[in-house]
Write an enzyme that holds these catalytic residues in place. Structure first.
Site, PDB file in Angstrom:
ATOM      1  N   ARG A 218       4.702  12.603  13.392  1.00 18.56           N
ATOM      2  CA  ARG A 218       3.249  12.358  13.390  1.00 18.56           C
ATOM      3  C   ARG A 218       2.618  13.095  14.568  1.00 18.56           C
ATOM      4  O   ARG A 218       2.943  12.814  15.730  1.00 18.56           O
ATOM      5  CB  ARG A 218       2.959  10.865  13.506  1.00 18.56           C
ATOM      6  CG  ARG A 218       3.468  10.077  12.328  1.00 18.56           C
ATOM      7  CD  ARG A 218       2.879   8.696  12.349  1.00 18.56           C
ATOM      8  NE  ARG A 218       3.529   7.842  11.366  1.00 18.56           N
ATOM      9  CZ  ARG A 218       3.111   6.634  11.041  1.00 18.56           C
ATOM     10  NH1 ARG A 218       2.040   6.129  11.642  1.00 18.56           N
ATOM     11  NH2 ARG A 218       3.743   5.918  10.137  1.00 18.56           N
TER      12      ARG A 218
ATOM     13  N   ARG B 196       0.856  -1.200   0.000  1.00 17.42           N
ATOM     14  CA  ARG B 196       0.000   0.000   0.000  1.00 17.42           C
ATOM     15  C   ARG B 196       0.888   1.245   0.000  1.00 17.42           C
ATOM     16  O   ARG B 196       2.096   1.146   0.204  1.00 17.42           O
ATOM     17  CB  ARG B 196      -0.832   0.004   1.291  1.00 17.42           C
ATOM     18  CG  ARG B 196       0.057  -0.025   2.530  1.00 17.42           C
ATOM     19  CD  ARG B 196      -0.664   0.258   3.838  1.00 17.42           C
ATOM     20  NE  ARG B 196       0.274   0.528   4.897  1.00 17.42           N
ATOM     21  CZ  ARG B 196       0.797  -0.393   5.717  1.00 17.42           C
ATOM     22  NH1 ARG B 196       0.460  -1.656   5.601  1.00 17.42           N
ATOM     23  NH2 ARG B 196       1.664  -0.035   6.651  1.00 17.42           N
TER      24      ARG B 196
END
Ligand code: MV4
Length: 445
Positions: free
Chosen positions: A338, A292
């Protein structure tokens, strides 16, 4: 070929995909659960369809709802993003059966890579270095004891249907093997409905190094260097960078060549990532492959000056893609932090709620991928990623200095975030020198 893309995802990655589609002139369809009505991806897409209630199992994870949404809107391709159905071979197959292009690798490739023991076997056969261990699955404790004696302790038992750290057991000595083996089997059975286990030599204090790949329909596979994702907590990545401070040009040449060979062996199409463990000698071993686009893809985009989402869409459409030498050459350094709605002072407990104030950093070398805004209500139902802050510079030091500066400018009020945590990591001497491994955050005070 396809004319309209449905994005089977939410949050920042849904926006990222919509942005790439817009630049390619492809109309987009957003899907949303009732918890995401006010989300930016719904606003940014050309059309949108509600696919169910907040619980992902009844919306973003329900294949039939997504296929129906595509049929209703005339979307002839689906981009799964990451998470949710991105690595479901069954969903990819279902799209193809309904004449919808699944924007990802072929279902067979997803299935091989989803079975970790099978993936390892395929990569070993292709000449990719793998961690010494059992040849395939282990059936009995007796077999486990015998193989462990051969490879030597410590060893690690892994669930073949697992990945990402679930269902693993480290065994330091013979006496502990039997009970660990039984526990791993029970855990694998209850978590994955499969008790299939395999064994490896345990690599001490490894770095997590992953190679970005792009496979085209004509069989060509390109690599775009590596990312170092060793700064993780409980298998959740928090900081990623490219290039790795531990990868020399010589190692890069070998690790990217190995990854490309492995991908060619399974006729890999689309964007993908091969994950390796690297020991302190610079020896690397295949760990698993993610079929992915990944959260941390922007650090690679910045150092190679490419648009991976655009290339992934173009590859799926069968466009001719000409990758220049300049796009295969690293320039400078990029780091991603993040920003999660979590409380780093309280065991990273999720902190959903309303963002009351928001000010984004800017200036040279700063990129933000985010679906959040002042007034946005973060639903409690999904992962806690609210923004990715990515900085780049001529070298690692400049990227770090910019990250510190940008984190300092970032204002998010109303919820707790991981911003203060990142500022502490960025001041840690071992982070600054690049001398860290996957154990860094366990020891981090
Ligand atoms: C290992 C390992 C040491 N030796 N395998 C963790 C996630 C899963 N994909 C495999 N993992 C590991 N496999 C051997 N033979 C150490 C880990 C590991 C790890 C790997 C990458 C990033 C963070 C990690 C944290 C703990 C353990």
């Amino acid at each position: 070929m396809f004319e309209k893309v449905l994005i089977a995802n939410r949050g920042e990655i849904a926006l990222r995909i919509i942005r790439a589609c817009k630049e390619l002139g492809i109309p987009t369809v957003a899907v949303f659960s009732t918890a995401d009505r006010e989300s930016l991806h719904v606003l940014f897409a050309d059309e949108s369809v509600c696919i169910g209630p907040p619980n992902a199992r009844e919306s973003y994870l329900k294949p039939q709802n997504l296929i129906s949404a595509a049929e209703i809107t005339g979307a002839d391709a689906i981009h799964p993003g990451y998470g949710f159905l991105a690595e479901s071979a069954d969903f990819a197959e279902m799209c193809n059966m309904n004449k919808i292009t699944f924007i990802g690798p072929r279902p067979e490739t997803i299935a091989i890579m989803g079975d970790k023991a099978h993936a390892k076997e395929a990569m070993k056969a292709a000449g990719v270095p793998v961690i010494p261990g059992s040849d395939g699955l282990i059936e009995t404790v007796e077999e486990a004891l015998k193989i462990a004696d051969e490879i030597g302790y410590p060893i690690i038992i892994k669930a073949s249907a697992g990945g990402g750290g679930k269902g693993m057991r480290v065994v330091k000595k013979k006496e502990a093997l039997e009970s660990s083996f039984e526990m791993a089997r029970a855990e694998a059975e209850s978590s994955f409905n499969s008790g299939a286990l395999y064994m490896e030599k345990f690599i001490e204090e490894p770095r997590h190094i992953e190679v970005q790949l792009l496979g085209l329909q004509n069989g060509e596979v390109y690599s775009f260097g590596e990312r170092d994702c060793s700064i993780q907590r409980r298998h959740q990545k928090l900081i990623e960078e490219s290039p790795s401070p531990a990868v020399t040009p010589e190692i890069r040449e070998r690790i990217t060549s190995a990854a490309v060979e492995g991908a060619i062996a399974v006729n890999y199409q689309s964007a993908g990532t091969m994950e390796f463990l690297m020991d302190k000698h610079g020896d690397f071993y295949f760990m698993e492959m993610n079929t992915r686009i990944q959260v941390e893809h922007p650090v690679t985009e910045l150092v190679y000056d490419i648009d991976l989402l655009k290339y992934q869409l173009m590859a799926a459409r069968g466009d001719e893609i000409i990758i220049t030498d300049a796009e295969r050459t690293i320039r400078g350094h990029a780091i991603e932090c993040r920003i999660n709605a979590e409380d780093p002072d309280n065991n990273f407990m999720p902190s959903p709620g309303k963002i009351t104030e928001m000010h984004w950093p800017g200036g040279p070398g700063v990129r933000i991928d985010s679906h959040a805004y002042a007034g946005y209500q973060i639903p409690p139902n999904y992962d806690s990623l609210i923004a990715k802050l990515i900085t780049s510079g001529k070298n690692r030091e400049e990227a770090i200095v910019r990250m510190r500066r940008a984190l300092g400018e970032f204002v998010i009020e109303g919820i707790k975030t991981t911003i203060p945590f990142h500022l502490k990591v960025l001041d840690h001497p071992d982070f600054i020198t690049g001398d860290f491994n996957t154990g860094f955050l366990e020891k981090f005070a």
